[in-house]
Design a protein around this motif. Structure first.
Motif, PDB file in Angstrom:
ATOM      1  N   GLU A  87       5.351  59.792 -83.157  1.00  0.00           N
ATOM      2  CA  GLU A  87       4.761  59.408 -81.881  1.00  0.00           C
ATOM      3  C   GLU A  87       4.875  57.898 -81.789  1.00  0.00           C
ATOM      4  O   GLU A  87       5.087  57.223 -82.792  1.00  0.00           O
ATOM      5  N   SER A  88       4.717  57.364 -80.600  1.00  0.00           N
ATOM      6  CA  SER A  88       4.713  55.915 -80.402  1.00  0.00           C
ATOM      7  C   SER A  88       3.449  55.531 -79.654  1.00  0.00           C
ATOM      8  O   SER A  88       2.913  56.330 -78.882  1.00  0.00           O
ATOM      9  N   ASN A 144       6.048  66.309 -74.344  1.00  0.00           N
ATOM     10  CA  ASN A 144       7.126  65.372 -74.057  1.00  0.00           C
ATOM     11  C   ASN A 144       8.273  66.174 -73.434  1.00  0.00           C
ATOM     12  O   ASN A 144       8.590  67.260 -73.901  1.00  0.00           O
ATOM     13  N   SER A 168      12.321  65.580 -72.225  1.00  0.00           N
ATOM     14  CA  SER A 168      13.412  64.615 -72.284  1.00  0.00           C
ATOM     15  C   SER A 168      14.752  65.325 -72.175  1.00  0.00           C
ATOM     16  O   SER A 168      14.834  66.547 -72.198  1.00  0.00           O
ATOM     17  N   SER A 192      -0.041  67.689 -77.153  1.00  0.00           N
ATOM     18  CA  SER A 192       0.985  66.688 -76.894  1.00  0.00           C
ATOM     19  C   SER A 192       2.111  67.352 -76.117  1.00  0.00           C
ATOM     20  O   SER A 192       2.439  68.512 -76.358  1.00  0.00           O
ATOM     21  N   THR A 224       5.053  53.033 -84.269  1.00  0.00           N
ATOM     22  CA  THR A 224       5.664  54.353 -84.300  1.00  0.00           C
ATOM     23  C   THR A 224       5.289  54.998 -85.617  1.00  0.00           C
ATOM     24  O   THR A 224       5.304  54.344 -86.654  1.00  0.00           O
ATOM     25  N   ARG A 226      -0.426  56.263 -75.865  1.00  0.00           N
ATOM     26  CA  ARG A 226       0.343  56.934 -76.931  1.00  0.00           C
ATOM     27  C   ARG A 226       1.279  57.931 -76.268  1.00  0.00           C
ATOM     28  O   ARG A 226       0.947  58.563 -75.272  1.00  0.00           O
ATOM     29  N   SER A 227       2.441  58.087 -76.865  1.00  0.00           N
ATOM     30  CA  SER A 227       3.416  59.044 -76.337  1.00  0.00           C
ATOM     31  C   SER A 227       3.115  60.434 -76.867  1.00  0.00           C
ATOM     32  O   SER A 227       2.323  60.606 -77.793  1.00  0.00           O
TER      33      SER A 227
END
Length: 176
Positions: A88-89, A37, A39, A35, A129, A152-153
């Motif tokens: 996660e979302s 991310n 930001s 995973s 979520t 999925r994030s």
């Protein structure tokens, strides 16, 4: 040493090419990024990469050391799942007629604490979520009815203990 899940947090300047160099560090060691991310962080003009890997503590320690050698990286940390709060979302696109024709769909929505984001003539979109296994469970429940689209994030996380990055940055700025 046994493999386990680690969340790596990388604080950096927002520069072109850094993501490519960081992913290369994992590639050289044949470690899959589960995973990812990127930001804005709690610090102005500093980005935060959140990377999830399943490896040994020895390997994650070495990887974090290599990441910190990148010129734009301010600091990198790693934590176990027990040391973090994470989510996660996911979005599920489902055929609209199922919302009205299949009572089980409404039960799945309610049982999974998910939300209907939008309803159109041909489809509706659910948002969920939670932890990875919770999203996986909902996916398996919806799969027999037909999922038109699924996304999925990457993991987002915060540590249970205070992060020392703000103090490190203040100290760094005072020495400049």
């Amino acid at each position: 040493m046994k493999k386990q899940w680690f969340t790596i947090s990388v604080y950096s300047e927002n520069n072109v090419g850094l993501l490519n160099r960081i992913s290369g560090i994992f590639l050289k060691r044949h470690i899959n990024i589960e995973s990812l991310n990127v930001s804005k962080s709690e610090i102005d003009e500093v980005s935060k990469f959140t990377i999830v890997v399943n490896t040994t503590e020895k390997w994650v320690h070495n990887i974090v050391g290599q990441i910190e050698k990148q010129i734009e990286v301010i600091k990198a940390f790693y934590h176990t799942d027990e040391e973090t709060i994470y989510q996660e979302s996911a979005l599920f696109k489902i055929a609209s007629h199922l919302l009205f024709d299949e009572r089980q769909i409404q039960n799945i929505i309610k049982e999974n604490n998910s939300q209907i984001v939008t309803v159109a003539r041909e489809f509706f979109v659910l948002a969920k979520t939670g932890r990875r296994h919770e999203i996986d469970e909902m996916y398996e429940q919806l799969k027999p009815f037909g999922i038109m689209q699924f996304v999925r994030s990457g993991r987002i996380s915060v540590t249970k203990d205070e992060m020392q990055i703000s103090a490190l940055l203040n100290e760094f700025q005072e020495h400049e």
